[in-house]
Design a protein around this motif. Structure first.
Motif, mmCIF file in Angstrom:
data_model
loop_
_atom_site.group_PDB
_atom_site.id
_atom_site.type_symbol
_atom_site.label_atom_id
_atom_site.label_comp_id
_atom_site.label_asym_id
_atom_site.label_seq_id
_atom_site.Cartn_x
_atom_site.Cartn_y
_atom_site.Cartn_z
ATOM 1 N N ASN A 116 8.389 10.989 -2.457
ATOM 2 C CA ASN A 116 7.554 12.008 -3.087
ATOM 3 C C ASN A 116 8.113 13.417 -3.012
ATOM 4 N N PRO A 134 -12.882 3.309 1.716
ATOM 5 C CA PRO A 134 -12.933 3.374 3.179
ATOM 6 C C PRO A 134 -14.379 3.449 3.648
ATOM 7 N N GLY A 172 -8.495 7.476 7.516
ATOM 8 C CA GLY A 172 -8.911 6.974 6.196
ATOM 9 C C GLY A 172 -7.932 5.919 5.697
ATOM 10 N N HIS A 173 -6.627 6.251 5.759
ATOM 11 C CA HIS A 173 -5.601 5.258 5.384
ATOM 12 C C HIS A 173 -5.727 4.018 6.267
ATOM 13 N N ARG A 212 -4.554 0.604 -3.462
ATOM 14 C CA ARG A 212 -4.776 2.051 -3.394
ATOM 15 C C ARG A 212 -6.172 2.288 -2.848
ATOM 16 N N GLY A 213 -6.365 3.441 -2.243
ATOM 17 C CA GLY A 213 -7.683 3.776 -1.710
ATOM 18 C C GLY A 213 -8.418 4.659 -2.701
ATOM 19 N N TYR A 249 0.867 -1.187 0.000
ATOM 20 C CA TYR A 249 0.000 0.000 0.000
ATOM 21 C C TYR A 249 0.901 1.234 0.000
ATOM 22 N N TYR A 304 -15.113 8.305 6.222
ATOM 23 C CA TYR A 304 -13.740 8.744 5.899
ATOM 24 C C TYR A 304 -13.556 9.105 4.433
ATOM 25 N N LEU A 330 -11.942 12.441 3.796
ATOM 26 C CA LEU A 330 -10.728 12.742 4.557
ATOM 27 C C LEU A 330 -9.465 12.677 3.698
ATOM 28 N N GLY A 365 2.084 5.257 -0.655
ATOM 29 C CA GLY A 365 1.513 6.600 -0.560
ATOM 30 C C GLY A 365 2.472 7.542 0.117
ATOM 31 N N SER A 366 2.073 8.807 0.171
ATOM 32 C CA SER A 366 2.909 9.802 0.861
ATOM 33 C C SER A 366 2.722 9.700 2.375
ATOM 34 N N PHE A 367 1.504 9.420 2.797
ATOM 35 C CA PHE A 367 1.175 9.306 4.231
ATOM 36 C C PHE A 367 1.760 10.504 5.004
ATOM 37 N N ARG A 394 -11.559 7.332 -2.812
ATOM 38 C CA ARG A 394 -12.529 8.076 -1.999
ATOM 39 C C ARG A 394 -13.718 8.507 -2.839
ATOM 40 N N LYS A 441 6.014 16.750 -3.696
ATOM 41 C CA LYS A 441 4.916 17.259 -2.864
ATOM 42 C C LYS A 441 5.355 18.148 -1.691
ATOM 43 N N GLU A 462 -5.738 7.756 -10.398
ATOM 44 C CA GLU A 462 -5.496 6.356 -10.019
ATOM 45 C C GLU A 462 -5.534 5.435 -11.237
HETATM 46 P P1 ADP Z 1 -0.419 9.760 -2.623
HETATM 47 O O1 ADP Z 1 0.410 10.984 -2.498
HETATM 48 O O2 ADP Z 1 0.309 8.611 -3.244
HETATM 49 O O3 ADP Z 1 -1.801 9.953 -3.178
HETATM 50 P P2 ADP Z 1 -1.627 9.546 -0.018
HETATM 51 O O4 ADP Z 1 -0.930 9.318 1.264
HETATM 52 O O5 ADP Z 1 -2.322 10.858 -0.188
HETATM 53 O O6 ADP Z 1 -0.547 9.276 -1.105
HETATM 54 O O7 ADP Z 1 -2.659 8.388 -0.276
HETATM 55 C C1 ADP Z 1 -2.256 7.049 -0.398
HETATM 56 C C2 ADP Z 1 -3.428 6.245 -0.906
HETATM 57 O O8 ADP Z 1 -4.464 6.263 0.075
HETATM 58 C C3 ADP Z 1 -4.069 6.789 -2.184
HETATM 59 O O9 ADP Z 1 -4.522 5.701 -2.950
HETATM 60 C C4 ADP Z 1 -5.215 7.612 -1.682
HETATM 61 O O10 ADP Z 1 -6.256 7.706 -2.644
HETATM 62 C C5 ADP Z 1 -5.641 6.776 -0.484
HETATM 63 N N1 ADP Z 1 -6.337 7.560 0.525
HETATM 64 C C6 ADP Z 1 -5.986 8.737 1.078
HETATM 65 N N2 ADP Z 1 -6.901 9.147 1.985
HETATM 66 C C7 ADP Z 1 -7.859 8.197 1.993
HETATM 67 C C8 ADP Z 1 -9.097 8.038 2.672
HETATM 68 N N3 ADP Z 1 -9.576 8.967 3.503
HETATM 69 N N4 ADP Z 1 -9.811 6.939 2.423
HETATM 70 C C9 ADP Z 1 -9.362 6.006 1.550
HETATM 71 N N5 ADP Z 1 -8.236 6.099 0.850
HETATM 72 C C10 ADP Z 1 -7.491 7.168 1.073
#
Ligand code: ADP
Length: 174
Positions: free
Chosen positions: A38, A119, A16-17, A87-88, A6, A123, A126, A8-10, A90, A41, A98
């Protein structure tokens, strides 16, 4: 052994994550939360800080591991022996980017599948960006992030405020 990465930037990790991570942990043998550098960003937290916060937030999940990477995602996924990128999703607004990312990664390596998870409805609005904005303006972020993340956010914005207004810390008398 089914391993999912999984990425992401986190910056920082939110509920949500975590909701996505908890769902994935029930489906896969192992879930690797992969914190990406990243550079584009300009993150609020360093790569090491973001990984440490993600590790604190997922401490109770036995089959979840936190790692970080600076390389191409698909190379990292191969190196870790995973076949799934998680990947998430929303809202529709996430879809365009995506979709592009998933198909590009498939073109590079079609043995790796991208899977999307939604999610809990509470969330879906979020994002790390919104949480940072609320905290920067002095709002309470405890409904959106776990306690160690809230503390780190408050400390970071307090530092930034002190750096922007160094005079506020000095006594008016002395
Ligand atoms: P990135 O910069 O790669 O988008 P993020 O940390 O913003 O990294 O997000 C990582 C993943 O988690 C992405 O697929 C994003 O769509 C998903 N994501 C972020 N926030 C949420 C949330 N509230 N619910 C579900 N998925 C989320």
């Amino acid at each position: 052994m089914q391993v999912a990465v999984y990425p992401g930037s986190f910056d920082p990790i939110t509920y949500g994550h975590l909701d996505v991570i908890q769902r994935a942990a029930r489906l896969f043998d192992r879930v690797i939360v992969a914190v990406a550098e990243n550079a584009d960003k300009r993150p609020l937290f360093s790569l090491e800080e973001r990984a440490a916060l993600a590790a604190a937030a997922t401490r109770d999940l036995a089959n979840v591991e936190v790692d970080s990477f600076r390389s191409l995602l698909i190379d990292y996924v191969e190196r870790r022996g995973a076949r799934v990128i998680l990947r998430g999703l929303r809202a529709v607004s996430d879809f365009e980017f995506e979709f592009q990312l998933a198909l590009t990664n498939r073109r590079i390596n079609d043995q790796v599948e991208t899977m999307f998870m939604m999610p809990r409805d509470t969330y879906t609005f979020l994002s790390s960006r919104i949480v940072k904005e609320i905290c920067r303006l002095g709002g309470d972020v405890s409904p959106f992030v776990p306690p160690p993340v809230r503390e780190a956010l408050e400390a970071r914005y307090a530092e930034l405020r002190r750096a922007a207004h160094p005079d506020c810390n000095r006594s008016h008398i002395g």
